[in-house]
Design an enzyme around this catalytic site. Structure first.
Site, short mmCIF file in Angstrom:
data_model
loop_
_atom_site.label_atom_id
_atom_site.label_comp_id
_atom_site.label_asym_id
_atom_site.label_seq_id
_atom_site.Cartn_x
_atom_site.Cartn_y
_atom_site.Cartn_z
N CYS A 69 2.71 17.95 29.85
CA CYS A 69 3.39 17.51 31.16
C CYS A 69 2.64 18.64 32.52
O CYS A 69 2.34 19.21 32.67
CB CYS A 69 4.85 18.12 31.07
SG CYS A 69 6.11 17.70 32.26
N GLU A 148 8.74 3.35 33.38
CA GLU A 148 9.30 3.80 32.14
C GLU A 148 9.93 2.64 31.61
O GLU A 148 11.08 2.05 30.67
CB GLU A 148 10.66 4.98 32.15
CG GLU A 148 9.93 6.28 32.52
CD GLU A 148 10.60 7.87 31.81
OE1 GLU A 148 11.49 7.47 32.34
OE2 GLU A 148 9.62 8.66 31.44
N CYS A 180 -0.38 12.66 36.23
CA CYS A 180 0.43 12.84 35.16
C CYS A 180 0.81 11.98 34.18
O CYS A 180 -0.19 11.37 33.98
CB CYS A 180 1.36 11.91 36.80
SG CYS A 180 3.26 11.75 35.39
N1 DGL Z 1 5.85 14.38 32.19
C1 DGL Z 1 5.38 15.00 34.61
C2 DGL Z 1 4.44 15.01 34.59
O1 DGL Z 1 3.87 14.71 33.76
C3 DGL Z 1 6.14 12.69 34.74
C4 DGL Z 1 7.77 12.77 34.31
C5 DGL Z 1 8.94 13.48 34.59
O2 DGL Z 1 8.62 13.47 36.08
O3 DGL Z 1 8.66 14.80 34.05
O4 DGL Z 1 4.69 15.19 35.51
#
Ligand code: DGL
Length: 266
Positions: A69, A148, A180
């Site tokens: 993440c 999503e 992201c």
């Molecule tokens: N996994 C998050 C990121 O890569 C995106 C989804 C979220 O905001 O939790 O920043």
């Protein structure tokens, strides 16, 4: 065993790239759906979640952690490295190294969640590599929910992307980091809108390559038992149908999502 965590199932883009490059390594994935999304949350909340996620993965046998993440990597990497003794790999350094290698004009763009952009983590990582490269950033908080929802080709998604990318387009970028977990799923829309001459850096792919190199240099972490990707385990802290659909779409096969509630605080 490699432990990978994300706020949800989006980080499976990273797990998929790792699986493709390192099919014989056992992977253990945790998607913290109960506390997702991390992107709009404060740094401290994300750090608390990241610590719980790491504890869980270690308790299941992980010998190395990958923070898939970007939001968690941006704010929690230092805390995890202070608290845990095992190697922690994250998505920012591999992406920024690749972007620095790719750019010819020294002008890089970055898109990510609000937490990622606010943290200035990519700027910090870049300063350590090359101080002559400029980075231009844009938070794109609406893209995660659109992915999503499965709105990969909807007119509304294209319009929102155009609007987000508009301000970046004036900066003569030649490289754009997809900072992201969800953005690799929008590559086909981002490429034409930012411009064909701009190279896209997909942090899921760069992280997998970085990990492969790391494991090569650290052979004691090598898998000893025979292993196939179907044996990898995918845990989530809450279940919903959307997560199942996104997981199946990312891997292009059915993924058995295993529910664990024992790491949820709330
Ligand atoms: N996994 C998050 C990121 O890569 C995106 C989804 C979220 O905001 O939790 O920043």
């Amino acid at each position: 065993m490699i432990g990978i965590f994300d706020s949800g199932v989006g980080g499976m883009t990273v797990a998929r790239s790792i699986e493709q490059l390192l099919p014989t390594y056992p992977l253990l994935y945790l998607g913290d759906i109960a506390h997702s999304p991390y992107g709009p949350k404060s740094a401290q909340t994300i750090i608390d979640c990241a610590i719980n996620n790491t504890r869980f993965l270690i308790s299941k046998g992980a010998k190395l952690i990958v923070i898939a993440c970007n939001s968690a990597a941006s704010v929690a990497t230092d805390s995890l490295r202070q608290q845990f003794q095992i190697p922690i790999i994250e998505v920012i350094l591999p992406a920024i190294e690749e972007a620095a290698r790719t750019t010819k004009n020294g002008r890089i763009g970055l898109i990510g969640t609000s937490a990622t952009i606010r943290s200035t983590s990519y700027e910090t990582a870049l300063t350590e590599i090359n101080q002559n490269i400029k980075i231009f950033t844009k938070a794109c908080p609406l893209l995660v929910p659109l992915v999503e929802e499965g709105w990969h080709n909807k007119r509304e998604t294209k319009m929102i992307l155009k609007r987000y990318l508009h301000s970046l387009k004036n900066n003569q970028l030649d490289t754009l980091i997809l900072g992201c977990t969800h953005y690799p799923l929008l590559k086909h829309l981002i490429g034409p809108r930012i411009g064909k001459k701009v190279s896209l850096v997909d942090s899921s792919e760069t992280t997998a390559k970085y990990l492969k190199h790391y494991l090569h240099q650290n052979p004691h972490l090598k898998a000893t038992e025979p292993h196939t990707p179907e044996q990898n385990r995918y845990y989530i802290t809450d279940y919903n149908d959307t997560a199942q659909k996104v997981a199946n779409r990312i891997f292009n096969r059915h993924i058995d999502l295993l529910l664990t509630r024992n790491i949820c605080k709330s």
